[in-house]
Design a protein around this motif. Structure first.
Motif, PDB file in Angstrom:
ATOM      1  N   GLU A 149       9.172 -26.995  -5.736  1.00  0.00           N
ATOM      2  CA  GLU A 149       7.725 -27.143  -5.619  1.00  0.00           C
ATOM      3  C   GLU A 149       7.116 -26.258  -4.529  1.00  0.00           C
ATOM      4  N   ILE A 150       7.969 -25.632  -3.705  1.00  0.00           N
ATOM      5  CA  ILE A 150       7.481 -24.827  -2.579  1.00  0.00           C
ATOM      6  C   ILE A 150       8.193 -23.477  -2.608  1.00  0.00           C
ATOM      7  N   PRO A 151       7.453 -22.369  -2.573  1.00  0.00           N
ATOM      8  CA  PRO A 151       8.074 -21.041  -2.703  1.00  0.00           C
ATOM      9  C   PRO A 151       8.690 -20.498  -1.405  1.00  0.00           C
ATOM     10  N   VAL A 152       9.289 -21.375  -0.606  1.00  0.00           N
ATOM     11  CA  VAL A 152       9.942 -20.970   0.640  1.00  0.00           C
ATOM     12  C   VAL A 152      11.306 -21.656   0.672  1.00  0.00           C
ATOM     13  N   ASN A 153      12.315 -20.970   1.205  1.00  0.00           N
ATOM     14  CA  ASN A 153      13.657 -21.564   1.224  1.00  0.00           C
ATOM     15  C   ASN A 153      13.734 -22.738   2.200  1.00  0.00           C
ATOM     16  N   ILE A 154      14.727 -23.607   1.979  1.00  0.00           N
ATOM     17  CA  ILE A 154      14.836 -24.841   2.764  1.00  0.00           C
ATOM     18  C   ILE A 154      15.123 -24.574   4.232  1.00  0.00           C
ATOM     19  N   TYR A 155      15.773 -23.446   4.531  1.00  0.00           N
ATOM     20  CA  TYR A 155      16.084 -23.133   5.927  1.00  0.00           C
ATOM     21  C   TYR A 155      14.799 -22.803   6.692  1.00  0.00           C
ATOM     22  N   GLU A 156      13.966 -21.946   6.122  1.00  0.00           N
ATOM     23  CA  GLU A 156      12.703 -21.574   6.773  1.00  0.00           C
ATOM     24  C   GLU A 156      11.711 -22.738   6.800  1.00  0.00           C
ATOM     25  N   LEU A 157      11.847 -23.646   5.837  1.00  0.00           N
ATOM     26  CA  LEU A 157      10.987 -24.836   5.831  1.00  0.00           C
ATOM     27  C   LEU A 157      11.352 -25.807   6.954  1.00  0.00           C
ATOM     28  N   GLY A 158      12.525 -25.621   7.549  1.00  0.00           N
ATOM     29  CA  GLY A 158      12.960 -26.518   8.615  1.00  0.00           C
ATOM     30  C   GLY A 158      13.632 -27.779   8.099  1.00  0.00           C
ATOM     31  N   LEU A 159      14.101 -27.739   6.851  1.00  0.00           N
ATOM     32  CA  LEU A 159      14.743 -28.914   6.269  1.00  0.00           C
ATOM     33  C   LEU A 159      16.206 -29.058   6.702  1.00  0.00           C
ATOM     34  N   VAL A 160      16.785 -27.984   7.205  1.00  0.00           N
ATOM     35  CA  VAL A 160      18.175 -28.022   7.661  1.00  0.00           C
ATOM     36  C   VAL A 160      18.175 -28.323   9.157  1.00  0.00           C
ATOM     37  N   TYR A 161      18.705 -29.488   9.515  1.00  0.00           N
ATOM     38  CA  TYR A 161      18.723 -29.919  10.913  1.00  0.00           C
ATOM     39  C   TYR A 161      19.962 -29.430  11.647  1.00  0.00           C
ATOM     40  N   GLU A 162      21.092 -29.372  10.942  1.00  0.00           N
ATOM     41  CA  GLU A 162      22.332 -29.019  11.630  1.00  0.00           C
ATOM     42  C   GLU A 162      23.363 -28.509  10.631  1.00  0.00           C
ATOM     43  N   VAL A 163      24.100 -27.493  11.049  1.00  0.00           N
ATOM     44  CA  VAL A 163      25.209 -26.965  10.252  1.00  0.00           C
ATOM     45  C   VAL A 163      26.418 -26.884  11.182  1.00  0.00           C
ATOM     46  N   LYS A 164      27.508 -27.531  10.770  1.00  0.00           N
ATOM     47  CA  LYS A 164      28.760 -27.466  11.529  1.00  0.00           C
ATOM     48  C   LYS A 164      29.840 -26.911  10.618  1.00  0.00           C
ATOM     49  N   TRP A 196      10.465 -35.047   8.503  1.00  0.00           N
ATOM     50  CA  TRP A 196      10.040 -33.653   8.441  1.00  0.00           C
ATOM     51  C   TRP A 196       8.531 -33.558   8.640  1.00  0.00           C
ATOM     52  N   SER A 197       8.113 -32.483   9.302  1.00  0.00           N
ATOM     53  CA  SER A 197       6.686 -32.178   9.414  1.00  0.00           C
ATOM     54  C   SER A 197       6.502 -30.668   9.323  1.00  0.00           C
ATOM     55  N   LYS A 198       5.293 -30.239   9.089  1.00  0.00           N
ATOM     56  CA  LYS A 198       4.998 -28.801   8.968  1.00  0.00           C
ATOM     57  C   LYS A 198       5.328 -28.049  10.252  1.00  0.00           C
ATOM     58  N   ASP A 199       5.362 -28.741  11.373  1.00  0.00           N
ATOM     59  CA  ASP A 199       5.700 -28.112  12.648  1.00  0.00           C
ATOM     60  C   ASP A 199       7.134 -27.584  12.674  1.00  0.00           C
ATOM     61  N   MET A 200       7.985 -28.082  11.786  1.00  0.00           N
ATOM     62  CA  MET A 200       9.388 -27.674  11.754  1.00  0.00           C
ATOM     63  C   MET A 200       9.597 -26.355  11.010  1.00  0.00           C
ATOM     64  N   MET A 201       8.576 -25.875  10.334  1.00  0.00           N
ATOM     65  CA  MET A 201       8.688 -24.631   9.575  1.00  0.00           C
ATOM     66  C   MET A 201       8.718 -23.437  10.518  1.00  0.00           C
ATOM     67  N   SER A 202       9.399 -22.380  10.085  1.00  0.00           N
ATOM     68  CA  SER A 202       9.404 -21.132  10.847  1.00  0.00           C
ATOM     69  C   SER A 202       8.013 -20.498  10.752  1.00  0.00           C
ATOM     70  N   GLU A 203       7.749 -19.578  11.661  1.00  0.00           N
ATOM     71  CA  GLU A 203       6.464 -18.856  11.616  1.00  0.00           C
ATOM     72  C   GLU A 203       6.313 -18.128  10.276  1.00  0.00           C
ATOM     73  N   GLU A 204       7.430 -17.572   9.797  1.00  0.00           N
ATOM     74  CA  GLU A 204       7.427 -16.855   8.509  1.00  0.00           C
ATOM     75  C   GLU A 204       7.002 -17.775   7.367  1.00  0.00           C
ATOM     76  N   ALA A 205       7.538 -19.001   7.343  1.00  0.00           N
ATOM     77  CA  ALA A 205       7.194 -19.962   6.291  1.00  0.00           C
ATOM     78  C   ALA A 205       5.728 -20.372   6.402  1.00  0.00           C
ATOM     79  N   LYS A 206       5.268 -20.600   7.612  1.00  0.00           N
ATOM     80  CA  LYS A 206       3.860 -20.976   7.809  1.00  0.00           C
ATOM     81  C   LYS A 206       2.934 -19.874   7.328  1.00  0.00           C
ATOM     82  N   LEU A 207       3.290 -18.620   7.609  1.00  0.00           N
ATOM     83  CA  LEU A 207       2.483 -17.486   7.156  1.00  0.00           C
ATOM     84  C   LEU A 207       2.472 -17.421   5.627  1.00  0.00           C
TER      85      LEU A 207
END
Length: 99
Positions: free
Chosen positions: A18-33, A83-94
């Protein structure tokens, strides 16, 4: 490229339908180990009732499993913090017109 970087690269190819931005730039990924070929991903969704939840998690799981050197993948979903819009990267917000 090390395994961690390969996982991050792959996460950039997963999109919420539903959103044309990847999940990483959207800030949906909190942690990767990554340890000894085992990958743990802690992530969230834009909303708890996201209709595409199953598809997104399946996409994350299957794309990481396809990386050479990955032995096991565990994707954990959390809504804390929400999640909130504040978690998105600058690129995603643009890209989405929030800037």
């Amino acid at each position: 490229m090390n395994l961690y970087d390969s996982v991050i690269e792959v996460l950039h190819t997963v999109h919420d339908p539903e959103i044309p931005v990847n999940i990483y730039e959207l800030g949906l990924v909190y942690e990767v180990k990554v340890e000894d070929g085992k990958v743990n991903v802690l992530m969230t969704l834009t909303a708890p009732a996201c209709p595409a939840a199953g598809d997104i998690i399946f996409d994350v799981q299957s794309k990481i499993e396809a990386i050479e050197g990955v032995k096991d993948v565990h994707v954990q979903l959390t809504f804390d913090p929400p999640w909130s819009k504040d978690m998105m990267s600058e690129e995603a917000k643009l890209e989405l017109g929030f800037l």
